[in-house]
Design a protein around this motif. Sequence first.
Motif, PDB file in Angstrom:
ATOM      1  N   GLY A  48     -13.105   1.611 -15.592  1.00 54.35           N
ATOM      2  CA  GLY A  48     -14.235   1.531 -14.667  1.00 54.35           C
ATOM      3  C   GLY A  48     -14.032   2.257 -13.354  1.00 54.35           C
ATOM      4  O   GLY A  48     -14.859   2.150 -12.454  1.00 54.35           O
ATOM      5  N   TYR A  49     -12.957   3.044 -13.214  1.00 52.78           N
ATOM      6  CA  TYR A  49     -12.664   3.749 -11.961  1.00 52.78           C
ATOM      7  C   TYR A  49     -13.668   4.883 -11.729  1.00 52.78           C
ATOM      8  O   TYR A  49     -14.008   5.642 -12.639  1.00 52.78           O
ATOM      9  N   LEU A  50     -14.131   5.001 -10.495  1.00 50.72           N
ATOM     10  CA  LEU A  50     -14.908   6.142 -10.019  1.00 50.72           C
ATOM     11  C   LEU A  50     -14.369   6.489  -8.638  1.00 50.72           C
ATOM     12  O   LEU A  50     -14.326   5.633  -7.745  1.00 50.72           O
ATOM     13  N   ALA A  51     -13.935   7.721  -8.452  1.00 51.68           N
ATOM     14  CA  ALA A  51     -13.382   8.166  -7.161  1.00 51.68           C
ATOM     15  C   ALA A  51     -14.403   7.959  -6.048  1.00 51.68           C
ATOM     16  O   ALA A  51     -15.614   8.090  -6.263  1.00 51.68           O
ATOM     17  N   ASP A  52     -13.892   7.657  -4.854  1.00 53.43           N
ATOM     18  CA  ASP A  52     -14.757   7.398  -3.708  1.00 53.43           C
ATOM     19  C   ASP A  52     -15.034   8.646  -2.875  1.00 53.43           C
ATOM     20  O   ASP A  52     -15.574   8.561  -1.781  1.00 53.43           O
ATOM     21  N   HIS A  53     -14.674   9.824  -3.398  1.00 57.04           N
ATOM     22  CA  HIS A  53     -14.870  11.064  -2.643  1.00 57.04           C
ATOM     23  C   HIS A  53     -14.884  12.262  -3.600  1.00 57.04           C
ATOM     24  O   HIS A  53     -14.427  12.173  -4.728  1.00 57.04           O
ATOM     25  N   TRP A  54     -15.416  13.366  -3.092  1.00 69.60           N
ATOM     26  CA  TRP A  54     -15.312  14.651  -3.780  1.00 69.60           C
ATOM     27  C   TRP A  54     -14.043  15.306  -3.259  1.00 69.60           C
ATOM     28  O   TRP A  54     -13.897  15.508  -2.049  1.00 69.60           O
ATOM     29  N   GLN A  62      -6.557  22.723 -14.055  1.00 72.80           N
ATOM     30  CA  GLN A  62      -5.984  23.283 -12.847  1.00 72.80           C
ATOM     31  C   GLN A  62      -7.131  23.800 -11.993  1.00 72.80           C
ATOM     32  O   GLN A  62      -8.129  24.288 -12.509  1.00 72.80           O
ATOM     33  N   VAL A  63      -6.994  23.627 -10.689  1.00 71.31           N
ATOM     34  CA  VAL A  63      -8.002  24.091  -9.743  1.00 71.31           C
ATOM     35  C   VAL A  63      -7.293  24.366  -8.420  1.00 71.31           C
ATOM     36  O   VAL A  63      -6.355  23.654  -8.050  1.00 71.31           O
ATOM     37  N   ALA A  64      -7.725  25.391  -7.731  1.00 74.19           N
ATOM     38  CA  ALA A  64      -7.116  25.778  -6.456  1.00 74.19           C
ATOM     39  C   ALA A  64      -7.682  24.952  -5.304  1.00 74.19           C
ATOM     40  O   ALA A  64      -8.757  24.349  -5.417  1.00 74.19           O
ATOM     41  N   ASP A  65      -6.953  24.937  -4.195  1.00 72.36           N
ATOM     42  CA  ASP A  65      -7.434  24.293  -2.976  1.00 72.36           C
ATOM     43  C   ASP A  65      -8.791  24.884  -2.585  1.00 72.36           C
ATOM     44  O   ASP A  65      -8.971  26.108  -2.605  1.00 72.36           O
ATOM     45  N   LYS A  66      -9.747  24.006  -2.260  1.00 65.36           N
ATOM     46  CA  LYS A  66     -11.076  24.381  -1.760  1.00 65.36           C
ATOM     47  C   LYS A  66     -11.856  25.278  -2.712  1.00 65.36           C
ATOM     48  O   LYS A  66     -12.786  25.963  -2.293  1.00 65.36           O
ATOM     49  N   ALA A  67     -11.493  25.295  -3.999  1.00 65.37           N
ATOM     50  CA  ALA A  67     -12.175  26.161  -4.961  1.00 65.37           C
ATOM     51  C   ALA A  67     -13.443  25.512  -5.496  1.00 65.37           C
ATOM     52  O   ALA A  67     -14.510  26.109  -5.462  1.00 65.37           O
ATOM     53  N   GLU A  68     -13.329  24.292  -6.008  1.00 58.48           N
ATOM     54  CA  GLU A  68     -14.469  23.624  -6.622  1.00 58.48           C
ATOM     55  C   GLU A  68     -14.329  22.110  -6.422  1.00 58.48           C
ATOM     56  O   GLU A  68     -13.474  21.486  -7.046  1.00 58.48           O
ATOM     57  N   PRO A  69     -15.143  21.533  -5.549  1.00 56.76           N
ATOM     58  CA  PRO A  69     -15.066  20.086  -5.340  1.00 56.76           C
ATOM     59  C   PRO A  69     -15.231  19.341  -6.670  1.00 56.76           C
ATOM     60  O   PRO A  69     -16.063  19.714  -7.499  1.00 56.76           O
ATOM     61  N   HIS A  70     -14.443  18.287  -6.831  1.00 58.41           N
ATOM     62  CA  HIS A  70     -14.423  17.558  -8.093  1.00 58.41           C
ATOM     63  C   HIS A  70     -14.164  16.082  -7.811  1.00 58.41           C
ATOM     64  O   HIS A  70     -13.626  15.728  -6.771  1.00 58.41           O
TER      65      HIS A  70
END
Length: 109
Positions: A48-54, A87-95
């Motif tokens: 049931g986890y959902l992150a509290d931020h992008w 894999q994703v770079a810093d500031k590339a695509e909010p997730h």
Amino acid sequence: MQMSDIPFGTTDWSSIEPTVHKGDTGHSTWRTQHFGGIRVRMVEHSPGYLADHWCEKGHILLCLEGEMTTELADGRVFVLKPGMSYQVADKAEPHRSSTTTGAKLFIVD
């Protein structure tokens, strides 16, 4: 990523003190090690986890157990199962991440 001045070592993740991070729903438990400027984590998301931020931090993430959904700010959705990674770079695509069943992850950032 430049890895330097890190001597050979092993990590017994069960001996690392966990920290709990609340999500919008559920929670995430982190066991964290730092090697210079590199953060390495064993992370367990509760069912049931959902992150509290992008998140805009870059990661290399491997799903070890369970199933995790990663939503990108542009609307794309990816489901990771054991043995899959992203894999994703810093500031590339909010997730942001969520899981209905729970998930165990290994993350380098």
